[in-house]
Design an enzyme around this catalytic site. Structure first.
Site, PDB file in Angstrom:
ATOM      1  N   ASN A  48       0.882  -1.306   0.064  1.00 42.37           N
ATOM      2  CA  ASN A  48      -0.035   0.131   0.130  1.00 42.37           C
ATOM      3  C   ASN A  48       0.750   1.292   0.089  1.00 42.37           C
ATOM      4  O   ASN A  48       1.961   1.442   0.859  1.00 42.37           O
ATOM      5  CB  ASN A  48      -0.871  -0.125   1.277  1.00 42.37           C
ATOM      6  CG  ASN A  48      -2.052   0.661   0.934  1.00 42.37           C
ATOM      7  OD1 ASN A  48      -1.935   2.128   0.414  1.00 42.37           O
ATOM      8  ND2 ASN A  48      -3.235   0.225   1.610  1.00 42.37           N
ATOM      9  N   GLN A 104     -14.362  -2.234   0.387  1.00 45.23           N
ATOM     10  CA  GLN A 104     -15.273  -0.952   0.200  1.00 45.23           C
ATOM     11  C   GLN A 104     -15.804  -1.109  -1.163  1.00 45.23           C
ATOM     12  O   GLN A 104     -15.232  -0.755  -2.074  1.00 45.23           O
ATOM     13  CB  GLN A 104     -14.505   0.242   0.546  1.00 45.23           C
ATOM     14  CG  GLN A 104     -14.019   0.216   2.131  1.00 45.23           C
ATOM     15  CD  GLN A 104     -12.869   1.251   2.117  1.00 45.23           C
ATOM     16  OE1 GLN A 104     -12.078   1.376   1.550  1.00 45.23           O
ATOM     17  NE2 GLN A 104     -13.235   2.124   3.179  1.00 45.23           N
ATOM     18  N   HIS A 115     -11.885   0.304  -8.496  1.00 50.04           N
ATOM     19  CA  HIS A 115     -11.367  -0.929  -8.873  1.00 50.04           C
ATOM     20  C   HIS A 115     -11.586  -1.946  -7.801  1.00 50.04           C
ATOM     21  O   HIS A 115     -10.832  -1.567  -6.723  1.00 50.04           O
ATOM     22  CB  HIS A 115      -9.796  -0.919  -9.443  1.00 50.04           C
ATOM     23  CG  HIS A 115      -9.503  -2.022  -9.928  1.00 50.04           C
ATOM     24  ND1 HIS A 115      -8.427  -1.834 -10.972  1.00 50.04           N
ATOM     25  CD2 HIS A 115      -9.315  -3.266  -9.631  1.00 50.04           C
ATOM     26  CE1 HIS A 115      -7.933  -3.174 -11.342  1.00 50.04           C
ATOM     27  NE2 HIS A 115      -8.484  -3.790 -10.636  1.00 50.04           N
ATOM     28  N   HIS A 117     -11.009  -4.161  -4.808  1.00 54.84           N
ATOM     29  CA  HIS A 117     -10.011  -4.403  -3.948  1.00 54.84           C
ATOM     30  C   HIS A 117      -9.925  -4.878  -2.480  1.00 54.84           C
ATOM     31  O   HIS A 117     -10.989  -4.377  -1.810  1.00 54.84           O
ATOM     32  CB  HIS A 117      -8.683  -3.464  -4.253  1.00 54.84           C
ATOM     33  CG  HIS A 117      -9.175  -1.993  -3.581  1.00 54.84           C
ATOM     34  ND1 HIS A 117      -9.827  -1.282  -4.200  1.00 54.84           N
ATOM     35  CD2 HIS A 117      -8.780  -1.584  -2.375  1.00 54.84           C
ATOM     36  CE1 HIS A 117      -9.961  -0.342  -3.640  1.00 54.84           C
ATOM     37  NE2 HIS A 117      -9.500  -0.228  -2.295  1.00 54.84           N
ATOM     38  N   HIS A 119      -8.529  -5.164   1.216  1.00 54.33           N
ATOM     39  CA  HIS A 119      -7.475  -4.617   2.102  1.00 54.33           C
ATOM     40  C   HIS A 119      -7.285  -5.755   2.964  1.00 54.33           C
ATOM     41  O   HIS A 119      -8.221  -6.382   3.545  1.00 54.33           O
ATOM     42  CB  HIS A 119      -7.997  -3.186   2.901  1.00 54.33           C
ATOM     43  CG  HIS A 119      -8.263  -2.142   2.058  1.00 54.33           C
ATOM     44  ND1 HIS A 119      -7.439  -1.196   2.021  1.00 54.33           N
ATOM     45  CD2 HIS A 119      -9.453  -1.991   1.467  1.00 54.33           C
ATOM     46  CE1 HIS A 119      -7.860  -0.273   1.346  1.00 54.33           C
ATOM     47  NE2 HIS A 119      -9.199  -0.542   0.850  1.00 54.33           N
TER      48      HIS A 119
END
Length: 162
Positions: A48, A104, A115, A117, A119
């Protein structure tokens, strides 16, 4: 072009000598292959730029898909299988007793990059206190980590999958 075409591309620059750098697409962003530590035929994982806690990584499909419901069954399975495979070594490396997995899905849910994803965030006992302080302290300025720091972290994680 097939709907499963890779969003991986190569940029060639000329500075005294030919230098080839490869990138993955993440919404409107380019992610250097130096930041990517795990790939499959449908997904990739990378460190990240602004982690909330040490070890915070992202896993996303190669195909740019804005919403979770728009993933194919194969992409969904591959995405979660990649997250599963990454989670154990990440948790062990960071000596974290727990992990948080978050998606999210949509802007109202807090999705900042269009896009899909996941976490993955290693959690330690004192992490909840850090998060609370960050939420209360509105003056926090998130700073991007250097390309060198991200590449070094990705290199450490790549060793898990050799």
């Amino acid at each position: 072009m097939s709907q499963f075409s890779s969003s991986f591309f190569i940029t060639v620059t000329n500075k005294m000598a030919m230098e080839i750098e490869s990138f993955y697409t993440f919404g409107p962003h380019k992610i250097s292959s130096k930041d990517v530590f795990y790939t499959t035929h449908l997904s990739f994982a990378f460190v990240n730029l602004r982690p909330v806690l040490p070890g915070h990584v992202l896993v996303c499909p190669l195909r740019e898909v804005k919403r979770f419901a728009d993933l194919t069954t194969d992409e969904t399975n591959d995405l979660w299988t990649a997250a599963h495979k990454i989670s154990g070594p990440l948790q062990s490396y960071h000596k974290a007793p727990s992990l948080t997995f978050t998606i999210q899905d949509g802007t109202q849910a807090g999705q900042s990059v269009p896009h899909v994803h996941i976490h993955i965030v290693p959690q330690k006992i004192d992490d909840s206190d850090k998060k609370l302080k960050q939420k209360v302290d509105s003056d926090i300025e998130w700073k991007d980590r250097s390309p060198e720091d991200r590449a070094q972290e990705a290199e450490e994680y790549r060793k898990f999958f050799l």
